[in-house]
Design an enzyme around this catalytic site. Structure first.
Site, PDB file in Angstrom:
ATOM      1  N   CYS A   1     -66.187  -8.410 -34.127  1.00 24.40           N
ATOM      2  CA  CYS A   1     -65.771  -7.070 -33.678  1.00 24.40           C
ATOM      3  C   CYS A   1     -65.533  -6.174 -34.895  1.00 24.40           C
ATOM      4  CB  CYS A   1     -64.518  -7.152 -32.815  1.00 24.40           C
ATOM      5  SG  CYS A   1     -64.810  -7.718 -31.118  1.00 24.40           S
TER       6      CYS A   1
ATOM      7  N   ASP B   1     -77.081 -13.553 -41.504  1.00 30.07           N
ATOM      8  CA  ASP B   1     -75.984 -14.507 -41.683  1.00 30.07           C
ATOM      9  C   ASP B   1     -75.614 -14.595 -43.174  1.00 30.07           C
ATOM     10  OD1 ASP B   1     -74.904 -17.086 -39.753  1.00 30.07           O
ATOM     11  OD2 ASP B   1     -74.558 -17.202 -41.916  1.00 30.07           O
TER      12      ASP B   1
ATOM     13  N   HIS C   1     -67.019 -15.061 -30.884  1.00 31.10           N
ATOM     14  CA  HIS C   1     -67.636 -13.844 -30.314  1.00 31.10           C
ATOM     15  C   HIS C   1     -69.092 -14.250 -30.092  1.00 31.10           C
ATOM     16  CE1 HIS C   1     -68.107  -9.203 -30.369  1.00 31.10           C
ATOM     17  NE2 HIS C   1     -69.315  -9.695 -30.096  1.00 31.10           N
TER      18      HIS C   1
ATOM     19  N   HIS D   1     -67.015  -7.638 -26.460  1.00 29.14           N
ATOM     20  CA  HIS D   1     -66.544  -8.969 -26.855  1.00 29.14           C
ATOM     21  C   HIS D   1     -66.668  -9.962 -25.711  1.00 29.14           C
ATOM     22  CE1 HIS D   1     -64.246 -11.845 -29.311  1.00 29.14           C
ATOM     23  NE2 HIS D   1     -63.853 -12.281 -28.123  1.00 29.14           N
TER      24      HIS D   1
ATOM     25  N   HIS E   1     -72.700 -15.165 -30.032  1.00 32.24           N
ATOM     26  CA  HIS E   1     -73.768 -14.806 -30.970  1.00 32.24           C
ATOM     27  C   HIS E   1     -74.927 -15.760 -30.838  1.00 32.24           C
ATOM     28  CE1 HIS E   1     -70.830 -17.388 -33.044  1.00 32.24           C
ATOM     29  NE2 HIS E   1     -71.864 -17.915 -33.709  1.00 32.24           N
TER      30      HIS E   1
END
Ligand code: AMP
Length: 114
Positions: free
Chosen positions: A8, A31, A98, A47, A100
């Site tokens: 976030c 990354d 979160h 989220h 991904h």
């Protein structure tokens, strides 16, 4: 925006990232510890903790992410296939809660990894 959520904070610009793609719904960024020559994370801007929280209310953003992944991979230079991974929970070693999706490519990947 969830307080103390790393991703976030990246969405919010509080933590810098190397962006690969962004629109009003999702963000893709490289990354910080790549596990393949091309290693991109794609996240929803809303989220969602992990795949456990994908349901009738949240699945549309997952479908949207998967619609975008091929173009994100191609734009990043992946030409010969890629792997998409989402770790969920402790045994999967999810380190950022979160949702991904890892896009891994740019080389022949191990055939041992699911
Ligand atoms: P996971 O282990 O599936 O939760 O994946 C989290 C990923 O986030 C790992 O591959 C980390 O290398 C990556 N990561 C952690 N912090 C950052 C950051 N500030 N910018 C980019 N990637 C990050």
């Amino acid at each position: 925006m969830v307080e103390n959520c790393l991703f976030c904070k990246i969405i919010n610009g509080d933590i810098p990232s190397k962006k690969a793609y962004e629109d009003e719904k999702i963000l893709a960024f490289y990354d910080i510890a790549p596990q393949a020559p091309v290693h991109i994370l794609v996240i929803p801007k809303t989220h969602i903790a992990c795949v456990d929280e994908v349901n009738g209310e949240t699945s549309a953003i997952v479908a949207y992410i998967f619609e975008k992944i091929p173009a994100i991979a191609k734009e990043a230079g992946i030409t010969n296939g890629y792997r998409v991974i989402s770790n969920c929970g402790a045994d999967a070693c999810q380190s950022v809660p979160h949702l991904h999706f890892h896009i891994l490519g740019g080389a022949q990947l191990s055939d041992k990894m699911a």
